[in-house]
Design an enzyme around this catalytic site. Structure first.
Site, PDB file in Angstrom:
ATOM      1  N   CYS A 247      -5.637   1.621   6.345  1.00 35.62           N
ATOM      2  CA  CYS A 247      -6.403   0.411   6.649  1.00 35.62           C
ATOM      3  C   CYS A 247      -6.068  -0.103   8.048  1.00 35.62           C
ATOM      4  CB  CYS A 247      -6.166  -0.665   5.596  1.00 35.62           C
ATOM      5  SG  CYS A 247      -4.444  -1.170   5.401  1.00 35.62           S
TER       6      CYS A 247
ATOM      7  N   GLU B  10     -20.411   1.286 -24.203  1.00 30.36           N
ATOM      8  CA  GLU B  10     -20.186   1.968 -25.486  1.00 30.36           C
ATOM      9  C   GLU B  10     -21.315   1.762 -26.488  1.00 30.36           C
ATOM     10  OE1 GLU B  10     -16.554   1.917 -27.519  1.00 30.36           O
ATOM     11  OE2 GLU B  10     -15.412   2.796 -25.878  1.00 30.36           O
TER      12      GLU B  10
ATOM     13  N   LEU C 284     -12.504  -3.622 -29.035  1.00 28.28           N
ATOM     14  CA  LEU C 284     -12.658  -3.153 -27.651  1.00 28.28           C
ATOM     15  C   LEU C 284     -11.344  -3.269 -26.868  1.00 28.28           C
ATOM     16  CD1 LEU C 284     -16.200  -4.501 -26.639  1.00 28.28           C
ATOM     17  CD2 LEU C 284     -15.581  -2.374 -27.817  1.00 28.28           C
TER      18      LEU C 284
ATOM     19  N   ASP D  61     -20.323  -3.445 -36.016  1.00 24.66           N
ATOM     20  CA  ASP D  61     -19.017  -2.774 -36.010  1.00 24.66           C
ATOM     21  C   ASP D  61     -17.842  -3.733 -35.905  1.00 24.66           C
ATOM     22  OD1 ASP D  61     -20.584  -0.550 -36.017  1.00 24.66           O
ATOM     23  OD2 ASP D  61     -20.140   0.058 -33.958  1.00 24.66           O
TER      24      ASP D  61
ATOM     25  N   GLU E  58       1.279   3.754   2.122  1.00 20.60           N
ATOM     26  CA  GLU E  58       2.026   4.074   3.333  1.00 20.60           C
ATOM     27  C   GLU E  58       3.292   3.218   3.450  1.00 20.60           C
ATOM     28  OE1 GLU E  58      -2.437   4.408   4.432  1.00 20.60           O
ATOM     29  OE2 GLU E  58      -1.171   3.337   3.010  1.00 20.60           O
TER      30      GLU E  58
ATOM     31  N   GLY F  51     -24.936  -0.675 -28.021  1.00 22.78           N
ATOM     32  CA  GLY F  51     -25.538   0.345 -28.883  1.00 22.78           C
ATOM     33  C   GLY F  51     -26.529   1.242 -28.153  1.00 22.78           C
TER      34      GLY F  51
ATOM     35  N   LEU G  53     -27.569   1.592 -24.125  1.00 23.80           N
ATOM     36  CA  LEU G  53     -27.358   2.889 -23.474  1.00 23.80           C
ATOM     37  C   LEU G  53     -28.675   3.444 -22.932  1.00 23.80           C
ATOM     38  CD1 LEU G  53     -24.872   4.421 -26.063  1.00 23.80           C
ATOM     39  CD2 LEU G  53     -24.363   4.084 -23.640  1.00 23.80           C
TER      40      LEU G  53
ATOM     41  N   ARG H 132      -5.528  -0.470 -27.982  1.00 27.96           N
ATOM     42  CA  ARG H 132      -4.369  -0.585 -28.856  1.00 27.96           C
ATOM     43  C   ARG H 132      -3.725   0.752 -29.201  1.00 27.96           C
ATOM     44  NH1 ARG H 132      -9.090  -1.471 -30.981  1.00 27.96           N
ATOM     45  NH2 ARG H 132      -9.796  -0.436 -32.881  1.00 27.96           N
TER      46      ARG H 132
ATOM     47  N   HIS I 109       0.828  -1.193   0.000  1.00 25.24           N
ATOM     48  CA  HIS I 109       0.000   0.000   0.000  1.00 25.24           C
ATOM     49  C   HIS I 109       0.874   1.259   0.000  1.00 25.24           C
ATOM     50  CE1 HIS I 109      -3.935  -2.037   1.596  1.00 25.24           C
ATOM     51  NE2 HIS I 109      -3.467  -2.585   0.485  1.00 25.24           N
TER      52      HIS I 109
END
Length: 367
Positions: free
Chosen positions: A100, A308, A229, A225, A69, A310, A314, A232, A67
């Site tokens: 923590c 993303e 995904l 399409d 710290e 369709g 969404l 790159r 972590h």
């Protein structure tokens, strides 16, 4: 609110508060370096200060590893050797999230700060996770360490909005993303792929993919399409790909079903694992689909997801009010016809010029 409140005509106290904010801002800068690598843990940075000098810095770099710290204290020992213990015993630590107090993959950070006898710990946010949630601060106070909370609280909360959403709402942080033409069309009326936004906007999208745990599309988008995904066009790791394909109609030859990275296929046909492809069967996907997806992703420790497309997927999340942020690219192109763009009823919190496109970012205040 800040625990330190400036007193009228008290220049020293006002300066101390400003200094605390500067060091906390540095914590946030450090914490951001862990973006994309620490989920489902939070993003945390730590700065250790002796007098007015930073003697150690660290951040949580990767899930399962040390972590913030721990890394900050190690930095003090690496630089100052046998002087480190004395310096630490006269130092204060800044950390954007409560240390923590429980044993997880690493020992409690609160115990580490106590062991090295720091004088003061300044904290941005209290940790809402049940294993911490005030216990870290109480441990520090019980050991005689002064604890100050609430420094840059809003900024610290914004940085860890994904973590806080998962803990408090038992679902991932949900980002909607799409592009629209100037006359508000989302896609052509036919099934032919046609780009709306420009190449710089595409780079931004790939950068975002490295920052979030997963990316989701529906069957029609996958078929029309044939997207990869992947990230790159930006350095970083690829997100988990999620496909909504009720009857498993997307051909196995499509990019999304290659073995580039882990892919989850929500469907009504089967539960099966084939190399990197994880088929997860759901019942009655025509009902409460956004809620079912959100809960399944929470169970899988997926802390954030970009949706993303369709338009149907969404709109389902928009209608369910199950989203936190929407990122919408608008181009100057005019189509005259096509599939209408989704519409979000949210607060526009930012607007940027990205090449020839405009990026609008909305926040859902009713999720």
């Amino acid at each position: 609110m800040h625990s330190l409140i400036p007193i009228r005509n008290s220049k020293n106290l006002t300066f101390a508060l400003m200094t605390d904010e500067l060091y906390m801002q540095r914590c946030l800068e450090l914490a951001t370096l862990g973006m994309g690598n620490v989920s489902p843990n939070p993003l945390v940075g730590c700065v250790i200060v002796n007098g007015d000098q930073i003697i150690g810095e660290g951040y949580h770099a990767r899930f399962g590893e040390a972590h913030a710290e721990v890394n900050a204290i190690k930095a003090v020992f690496d630089q100052y050797g046998h002087q480190a213990e004395t310096l630490l015993s006269n130092a204060r630590a800044y950390v954007n999230l409560e240390p923590c107090a429980h044993f997880g993959k690493t020992p409690p950070c609160a115990d580490l700060l106590i062991r090295h006898r720091l004088q003061k710990v300044i904290i941005g946010n209290r940790d809402p996770f049940d294993g911490v949630d005030g216990k870290g601060m109480q441990k520090l106070r019980d050991a005689g360490i002064e604890v100050i909370t609430g420094i840059l609280e809003k900024e610290c909360s914004q940085l860890n909005r994904r973590f806080f959403t998962r803990i408090r709402k038992q679902r991932p942080y949900i980002i909607l993303k799409w592009a629209t033409t100037a006359d508000r069309y989302f896609a052509p009326g036919n099934t032919v792929q046609e780009w709306i936004s420009g190449p710089l906007s595409k780079k931004f999208s790939h950068k975002w993919r490295t920052e979030e745990d997963a990316i989701l599309v529906g069957r029609l988008t996958a078929m029309a399409d044939n997207p990869q995904l992947s990230a790159r066009e930006w350095e970083g790791r690829n997100p988990v790909r999620i496909l909504i394909d009720r009857n498993l109609q997307v051909p196995e030859s499509h990019h999304i079903l290659n073995n580039l990275t882990k892919t989850i296929v929500f469907n009504e046909v089967k539960t099966e694992v084939k190399k990197s492809i994880h088929y997860v069967q759901m019942e009655d996907m025509q009902f409460y689909l956004p809620q079912k997806i959100a809960f399944q992703l929470y169970l899988m420790d997926i802390q954030s997801v970009i949706i993303e497309g369709g338009a149907n997927i969404l709109n389902q999340f928009i209608q369910a009010r199950l989203w936190d942020e929407a990122r919408v690219f608008s181009s100057g192109r005019i189509w005259g016809k096509g599939l209408p763009s989704p519409i979000v009823n949210g607060l526009e919190i930012d607007q940027l010029k990205i090449g020839n496109d405009k990026l609008s970012i909305f926040q859902n205040n009713h999720s």
